[in-house]
Design a protein around this motif. Structure first.
Motif, PDB file in Angstrom:
ATOM      1  N   LEU A  67      -1.852  -5.680   6.901  1.00 44.03           N
ATOM      2  CA  LEU A  67      -2.922  -5.344   7.846  1.00 44.03           C
ATOM      3  C   LEU A  67      -3.559  -6.600   8.409  1.00 44.03           C
ATOM      4  CD1 LEU A  67      -4.667  -3.011   9.059  1.00 44.03           C
ATOM      5  CD2 LEU A  67      -6.302  -3.540   7.295  1.00 44.03           C
ATOM      6  N   LEU A  97       0.355   8.501   6.520  1.00 44.41           N
ATOM      7  CA  LEU A  97      -0.645   9.568   6.396  1.00 44.41           C
ATOM      8  C   LEU A  97      -0.090  10.874   6.944  1.00 44.41           C
ATOM      9  CD1 LEU A  97      -3.926   7.688   7.325  1.00 44.41           C
ATOM     10  CD2 LEU A  97      -3.219   8.500   5.098  1.00 44.41           C
ATOM     11  N   LEU A 156       0.794  12.271  -2.296  1.00 37.74           N
ATOM     12  CA  LEU A 156      -0.312  11.458  -1.802  1.00 37.74           C
ATOM     13  C   LEU A 156      -0.381  10.119  -2.525  1.00 37.74           C
ATOM     14  CD1 LEU A 156      -2.426  12.108   0.202  1.00 37.74           C
ATOM     15  CD2 LEU A 156      -3.923  12.843  -1.617  1.00 37.74           C
ATOM     16  N   TYR A 157      -0.110  10.169  -3.828  1.00 37.79           N
ATOM     17  CA  TYR A 157      -0.289   8.973  -4.640  1.00 37.79           C
ATOM     18  C   TYR A 157       0.573   7.819  -4.135  1.00 37.79           C
ATOM     19  CZ  TYR A 157      -0.385   5.816  -8.560  1.00 37.79           C
ATOM     20  OH  TYR A 157      -0.519   4.693  -9.320  1.00 37.79           O
ATOM     21  N   ILE A 172      -0.384   6.594  -0.566  1.00 40.17           N
ATOM     22  CA  ILE A 172      -1.615   5.808  -0.632  1.00 40.17           C
ATOM     23  C   ILE A 172      -1.351   4.444  -1.255  1.00 40.17           C
ATOM     24  CG2 ILE A 172      -3.845   5.700  -1.799  1.00 40.17           C
ATOM     25  CD1 ILE A 172      -3.935   7.477   0.488  1.00 40.17           C
ATOM     26  N   LYS A 173      -0.450   4.430  -2.245  1.00 40.04           N
ATOM     27  CA  LYS A 173      -0.142   3.166  -2.901  1.00 40.04           C
ATOM     28  C   LYS A 173       0.403   2.174  -1.877  1.00 40.04           C
ATOM     29  CE  LYS A 173       3.485   2.611  -5.674  1.00 40.04           C
ATOM     30  NZ  LYS A 173       4.382   2.796  -6.810  1.00 40.04           N
ATOM     31  N   ILE A 177      -0.060   2.234   1.356  1.00 41.78           N
ATOM     32  CA  ILE A 177      -1.124   1.854   2.282  1.00 41.78           C
ATOM     33  C   ILE A 177      -2.040   0.834   1.619  1.00 41.78           C
ATOM     34  CG2 ILE A 177      -3.143   2.690   3.539  1.00 41.78           C
ATOM     35  CD1 ILE A 177      -1.697   5.250   4.026  1.00 41.78           C
ATOM     36  N   ALA A 178      -2.359   1.085   0.351  1.00 44.29           N
ATOM     37  CA  ALA A 178      -3.254   0.165  -0.353  1.00 44.29           C
ATOM     38  C   ALA A 178      -2.645  -1.231  -0.397  1.00 44.29           C
ATOM     39  CB  ALA A 178      -3.514   0.673  -1.763  1.00 44.29           C
ATOM     40  N   PHE A 233      -3.211  -2.969   2.756  1.00 43.06           N
ATOM     41  CA  PHE A 233      -4.602  -3.342   2.983  1.00 43.06           C
ATOM     42  C   PHE A 233      -5.080  -4.372   1.974  1.00 43.06           C
ATOM     43  CE2 PHE A 233      -6.401  -0.334   6.125  1.00 43.06           C
ATOM     44  CZ  PHE A 233      -5.201   0.265   6.456  1.00 43.06           C
ATOM     45  N   GLN A 286      -5.986  -7.674   0.140  1.00 45.48           N
ATOM     46  CA  GLN A 286      -6.416  -8.937   0.747  1.00 45.48           C
ATOM     47  C   GLN A 286      -5.621 -10.118   0.246  1.00 45.48           C
ATOM     48  OE1 GLN A 286     -10.403  -8.664  -0.528  1.00 45.48           O
ATOM     49  NE2 GLN A 286     -10.531  -6.654   0.397  1.00 45.48           N
TER      50      GLN A 286
END
Lengths: 516, 477
Positions: free
Chosen positions: B360, B375, B416-417, B420-421, B423-424, B427, B429
């Motif tokens: 990101l 998503l 979802l898990y 999301i993993k 995506i996380a 994101f 840093q």
């Protein structure tokens, strides 16, 4: 159109703020602030314009109906009554503070932060306004994703875990609600031939007791996870603790309220008998929450986690009041939703302010700060007292009304719940004791509140005292919704009056079915 | 075959002539750009020709094919998907040194095979379409022949696909032996007359399910999926996930509806078990993947399971849900693999989770598009995937398939898990530690525009699905 514009303003403002941050971060903050302030202004305007003249029979203030997916009978249907009005006023009030409180705290990816912040607010606004169950689910989900990012990107040490847990808990329960919504939709459609997700149409569905209980469970689970009710509360302490201050304020102040709002708006009117049949269990769960939350809160050393558990305790009162089934308790619940939003929001802000100064949330390492920061101490005192239910502050009114109402429904549980107030005194005073009184062990030298922080906390103080002294305005506004059993159905009148376009309900399923 | 029949088949003629044209063009001079343009133009022309057909068009080409609204819609879908794959491919293959021109012949032939599949109403045309598709895929999967994994995947697919084709063929033979007909309608008529289904027909259909199940990649015929997804070039993976599987789904829908298979509890039971197994095994195995391509492979197994829920729900709504879900899934999958392709470099594809860490902050737009696709796969509102899932749930509830619906919900949460993993990670840093191994892909305008169109249509269908729903309803009728 005013209602749609509320959501549109926030969404557009969020996108604009996101891009503006690339040019200038301060401008992005100002833009977010102005956006939320405009929304707050609109709500105040509606309140002053119409809220004062509400009567029991003409209680819907605004209505907007635009067909969206006609083949499923889905419409973009927003409507506002006293309850929505109060909740929106709270939403934007806390929204303004959330922007202000992030002014110094968030220095990283400012644009994306404000985008998420405003979209959470937009989602919450949608939840409080929508009168179409599909749209409700839609907004219910829309508010989650930005919240997930707020926790997951700008949170504290263990943010990933907390964000996952929050998201998966709420998603799972939300999907069960979607199943219930769909089942209700088909049952209503088969009964009447009108396939529609409209709240006011679905209110008239006749359900067998068994079906009603199952469907209610679908709705209930989504709302009690959000509220939260013990034992489904485990996401809350993590999420509240790890979120940035603004995130905690929104979570505690607003997201929990969407659960309570759902109970009042959907569970009780759509499934009155089924809800009555589980009332004793629900009230019991509420009382368990009150006691359990209080005991847990007392044993925490992390300031934010402590406040998070007080939320569990306070939300128990909501469960107790909603299922007491009388006007007094319900009024108490509405008051509790607002005052808890303000007092807990304020406590999280104080925790955030302290964290910015001494970089710890461990209350064992604080102490003796009153001398250094008398102003902050006084403000904290107000909210701690509010949290323990001191007369003269808003929370007292809320809890007192809830308990009086609950007394009529179940005496034993009410007595136990009242004991919860004693526990509340214990944990609340412990905050003051550990943080502001006693000895300053670590020798923190800190500065008192800055002008910006005063500007955040003083309005909160005024609001909580105002609600404690003059609660009548709130009670009057909420009265039509909570006092009048046929309130929701009253909508038909205003609905037909304002709806000029006569939309045909068309459906995909009225055609032939395959015979087996 | 009269003039009308020939006219009706023009979309197929265009595809075949495009393949031949590219063939000659290569023999004159190898030029990637020219070949690419020919491919794109012929797909576009074909699609626009197709839009000229009325949705109520009904032209059987006896005895093999039937061109109806359903078929036209699916051909259109296949053409657009192939177009998207081709657009992504240009940048992807331009970076690589292999001879890239033949790729376009193969992909056009594969699309032709899928197009025949969705309009066939006869075992012969079914098999013909399937084999044109499969044979092209063998070569496509192993196209980057210098990569070890690519060869492995190609061989694996070749052996297993041949094996499953044999099953399918044997099943057809058995059915033909009993019923004396290879036309779907003829078989249906015979079965309606016969009071109970003889063993030989049941066995035949059972073997056909094996063949079909393999193509769809549903449990327990899913073994090839992760390896082939991982080994193929990213655009080819996208093609397998969409056109190859979607074509088979469309055929299955047509076949089942002609036979009115919903009355046979045995078949329903078999498909119910397959659906449940696919959902659970796909999602659970995806949880622990570190390779994005494998993760998407397992996720596709689960998604085919969701699709089967709608398929099993049956009735009009179920069919609509199947098609709508396919459209949503096509867009999403193309988007996801498109991102994967644009991030890949010469050496390898961007398939490790680590390649996405902190994306990101490095390439915000790419990361946001990829997040939107994930998503959508997870079925979160504002995206097409959400409306698709809503449609499937609605279809399931309408016909009271509570077990399937509840299992779908449980699996959505499991799924979802891992979305999301991913995506996380994007994101996150923390920057990746090994900067030396970071991928440095070339970014081409064609790919970017394709991705932009895909993400816009993802949101458009997610927010305003009415148009697509109406179109699908007209087509199903």
């Amino acid at each position: 159109m005013m209602l749609a514009s509320l959501i549109a303003i926030l969404m557009v403002g969020g996108i604009a703020a996101g891009f503006l941050a690339r040019v200038n971060q301060t401008a992005c903050r100002w833009l977010s602030l102005i956006t939320v302030t405009i929304a707050f202004g609109i709500i105040l305007f509606i309140w002053i314009d119409e809220g004062l003249s509400m009567t029991l029979t003409d209680s819907w203030l605004r209505d907007l109906y635009i067909p969206w997916i006609p083949s499923f009978g889905i419409a973009f249907h927003l409507a506002m009554d006293g309850l929505s009005l109060l909740m929106l006023a709270l939403t934007f009030f806390l929204g303004i503070l959330a922007v202000l409180v992030s002014w110094k705290e968030i220095q990283y990816r400012v644009g994306f932060f404000h985008f998420n912040l405003l979209w959470v607010l937009a989602g919450i606004t949608g939840v409080f306004l929508t009168m179409d169950l599909f749209l409700f689910y839609f907004f219910w989900e829309v508010m989650l994703i930005p919240m997930y990012f707020l926790i997951g990107i700008w949170g504290h040490e263990n943010k990933q875990y907390a964000a996952y847990k929050f998201f998966i808990f709420t998603q799972a329960s939300g999907l069960l609600m979607l199943l219930a919504i769909l089942a209700l939709y088909f049952i209503h459609g088969e009964q009447t031939g009108i396939y529609s997700f409209d709240y006011f149409a679905l209110l008239n569905t006749t359900l067998t007791p068994d079906t009603a209980r199952w469907l209610m469970c679908g709705f209930l689970i989504a709302f009690v996870v959000k509220l939260p009710v013990v034992p489904l509360h485990t996401w809350l302490p993590d999420a509240h603790t790890e979120a940035p201050t603004a995130g905690s304020v929104l979570l505690a102040g607003l997201l929990l309220k969407t659960g309570a709002y759902g109970l009042i708006r959907f569970v009780l009117p759509i499934f009155p008998e089924a809800a009555a049949s589980i009332a004793p269990i629900a009230m019991l769960l509420g009382v368990v929450g009150i006691i359990y939350g209080a005991v847990q809160a007392y044993s925490q050393t992390d300031f934010k986690r402590l406040v998070a558990y007080t939320s569990v305790s306070h939300m128990g009162f909501i469960m107790l009041g909603v299922f007491a089934f009388n006007e007094l308790a319900m009024q108490g619940v509405v008051m509790q939703m607002i005052t808890h939003g303000i007092s807990t929001g304020a406590l999280f802000i104080i925790a955030g302010v302290l964290y910015e100064r001494i970089h710890t949330r461990d209350i064992l390492r604080m102490g003796g700060m009153w001398k250094k920061v008398p102003f902050m101490g006084t403000v904290a005192m107000v909210f701690v007292m509010a949290s323990l239910g001191l007369p003269g502050l808003g929370n007292f009114i809320a809890e007192f009304m809830t308990l009086i109402g609950a007394w009529q429904a179940n005496k034993l549980l009410t007595i136990i719940a009242t004991a919860g107030l004693v526990f509340a005194t214990a944990y609340s005073l412990r905050i003051m004791q550990k943080v502001f009184l006693g000895k300053n062990i670590e020798g923190h030298g800190i500065t008192d509140l800055s002008l910006r922080e005063k500007f955040i906390l003083v309005p909160l103080c005024i609001a909580i005292i105002w609600l404690g002294l003059f609660p009548q305005q709130v009670i009057n506004t909420a009265k039509p919704t909570v006092a009048n059993g046929s309130h929701a159905k009253n909508h038909a009148a205003i609905h037909n009056r304002t709806r000029t376009d006569n939309v045909q309900y068309t459906s995909a399923f009225d055609t032939e079915r395959r015979k087996p | 075959m009269n003039m009308n029949d020939i006219m009706s088949l023009i979309p197929l003629w265009i595809l075949s002539s495009a393949a031949i044209l590219i063939f000659f063009s290569i023999s004159i001079k190898r030029n990637h750009k020219v070949i690419f343009v020919i491919t794109v133009v012929s797909l576009l022309v074909d699609f626009f020709f197709l839009t000229g057909y009325s949705i109520k068009h009904l032209q059987p080409v006896e005895p093999l094919l039937i061109i109806d609204g359903f078929g036209i819609f699916n051909i259109g879908l296949i053409l657009l998907t192939t177009l998207a794959v081709v657009l992504i491919s240009y940048a992807y293959f331009e970076q690589r040194e292999e001879r890239k021109e033949e790729y376009y012949i193969l992909i056009i032939l594969a699309a032709l095979g899928a197009a025949i599949l969705v309009i066939s109403k006869h075992f012969a045309s079914l098999f013909l379409g399937l084999e044109i598709l499969s044979v092209s895929l063998y070569a496509l999967i192993a196209y980057l022949r210098k990569r070890e994994r690519s060869d492995e995947a190609g061989i694996k697919y070749l052996i297993l696909a041949a094996f499953s084709s044999a099953f399918l063929l044997f099943g057809m033979a058995l059915v033909y032996a009993a019923t004396g007909s290879m036309e779907f309608a003829g078989i249906a008529a015979w079965i309606t007359q016969a009071h109970e289904m003889p063993m030989i027909v049941v066995a035949g259909f059972g073997m056909m399910i094996v063949g079909v199940g393999f193509k769809l990649g549903i449990v327990p015929f899913h073994m090839w999926t992760p390896d082939v997804y991982e080994g193929s070039p990213a655009p080819v993976t996208a093609f397998i996930a969409t056109v190859s599987k979607g074509g088979m789904v469309a055929l299955l829908v047509r076949f089942f509806n002609t036979l009115n298979g919903y009355q046979y509890t045995t078949f329903m039971l078999v498909f119910t078990i397959l659906a449940i197994a696919s959902m659970f095994i796909g999602n659970i195995l995806a949880l622990r993947q570190n390779n994005v391509k494998r993760l998407l492979a397992y996720s596709s197994i689960a998604h085919l399971g969701y699709l089967l829920v709608a398929f099993l729900a049956g009735e009009k709504l179920g069919m609509e849900a199947v098609i709508f879900y396919l459209v949503a899934y096509f867009i999403t999958t193309l988007g996801a693999f498109g991102i994967l392709a644009t991030l890949s470099d010469k050496e390898r594809d961007a398939e490790l989770l680590e390649d996405y860490r902190g994306l990101l902050w490095k390439r915000p737009l790419t990361a946001i598009v990829f997040s939107a696709m994930l998503l959508s796969l997870a079925g979160i509102p504002l995206t097409a995937g959400f409306v698709g899932k809503f449609y499937v749930l609605a279809a399931g509830i309408q016909t009271h398939r509570w077990l399937l619906v509840i299992i779908l919900v449980i699996n959505s949460v499991i799924g979802l898990y891992y979305y999301i993993k991913l995506i996380a990670i994007m994101f996150d840093q923390k920057q990746a530690a090994r900067t030396s191994q970071e991928l440095h892909p070339l970014v081409y305008i064609v790919s970017s525009v394709t991705m932009a169109i895909l993400v816009l249509s993802l949101f458009w269908i997610g927010v305003n699905p009415e148009g697509m729903m109406t179109l699908i309803r007209d087509v199903i009728r």
